[in-house]
Design a protein around this motif. Structure first.
Motif, PDB file in Angstrom:
ATOM      1  N   ARG A  42      81.810   9.001  77.851  1.00 47.39           N
ATOM      2  CA  ARG A  42      81.335   7.722  77.312  1.00 47.39           C
ATOM      3  C   ARG A  42      81.185   7.804  75.786  1.00 47.39           C
ATOM      4  NH1 ARG A  42      77.649   7.034  80.754  1.00 47.39           N
ATOM      5  NH2 ARG A  42      75.920   7.978  79.648  1.00 47.39           N
ATOM      6  N   LEU A  43      80.603   8.903  75.293  1.00 49.36           N
ATOM      7  CA  LEU A  43      80.427   9.075  73.852  1.00 49.36           C
ATOM      8  C   LEU A  43      81.774   9.187  73.133  1.00 49.36           C
ATOM      9  CD1 LEU A  43      77.398  11.557  73.855  1.00 49.36           C
ATOM     10  CD2 LEU A  43      77.363   9.120  73.236  1.00 49.36           C
ATOM     11  N   GLU A  44      82.748   9.807  73.797  1.00 49.97           N
ATOM     12  CA  GLU A  44      84.081   9.896  73.214  1.00 49.97           C
ATOM     13  C   GLU A  44      84.717   8.512  73.141  1.00 49.97           C
ATOM     14  OE1 GLU A  44      87.926  12.845  73.299  1.00 49.97           O
ATOM     15  OE2 GLU A  44      86.665  12.763  75.081  1.00 49.97           O
ATOM     16  N   GLY A  45      84.524   7.713  74.172  1.00 50.62           N
ATOM     17  CA  GLY A  45      85.046   6.344  74.174  1.00 50.62           C
ATOM     18  C   GLY A  45      84.444   5.487  73.070  1.00 50.62           C
ATOM     19  N   LEU A  46      83.205   5.791  72.695  1.00 48.61           N
ATOM     20  CA  LEU A  46      82.530   5.066  71.609  1.00 48.61           C
ATOM     21  C   LEU A  46      82.919   5.590  70.223  1.00 48.61           C
ATOM     22  CD1 LEU A  46      78.935   4.864  73.134  1.00 48.61           C
ATOM     23  CD2 LEU A  46      80.537   2.965  72.812  1.00 48.61           C
ATOM     24  N   GLY A  47      83.632   6.724  70.194  1.00 44.92           N
ATOM     25  CA  GLY A  47      84.016   7.312  68.925  1.00 44.92           C
ATOM     26  C   GLY A  47      82.955   8.225  68.321  1.00 44.92           C
TER      27      GLY A  47
END
Length: 105
Positions: A42-47
């Protein structure tokens, strides 16, 4: 922000420029891998987080391939801000506070 997300962010903020693989994050956050990987995704998807697979052949070392994670510069800033404004703080719940380095309780 969930307490588990706060624990993962705190683990990554210990040294935001250093890459950590999943089990290192699990140990620092005192969480199971099944808990941290959806958060990291999820954090990767948010950048906020970037990841990469390790180079080389880990089978020669008798282990699975590792995926390394690191906060992006913007993610580190956002993580600090988010932790500072979190409604329920990890620090307010002594039983969930991350353990100091070295495993001392």
């Amino acid at each position: 922000m969930t307490l588990t997300t706060q624990l993962v962010l705190r683990a990554l903020l210990e040294d935001p420029d250093q890459e950590k693989y999943g089990l290192q994050i699990c140990a620092a956050a005192n969480l199971a891998s099944g808990t941290i990987h959806p958060i990291l995704a999820r954090l990767e998807g948010l950048g906020w987080v970037e990841s990469r697979w390790e180079d080389g052949n880990p089978h020669e070392q008798g282990r699975p391939r590792r995926r390394y994670y690191r906060l992006t510069p913007d993610g580190a800033e956002r993580a600090r801000d988010a932790l500072a404004t979190a409604r329920t703080s990890v620090n307010a719940l002594p039983g969930l506070r991350p353990r100091p380095a070295g495993g001392a309780a």
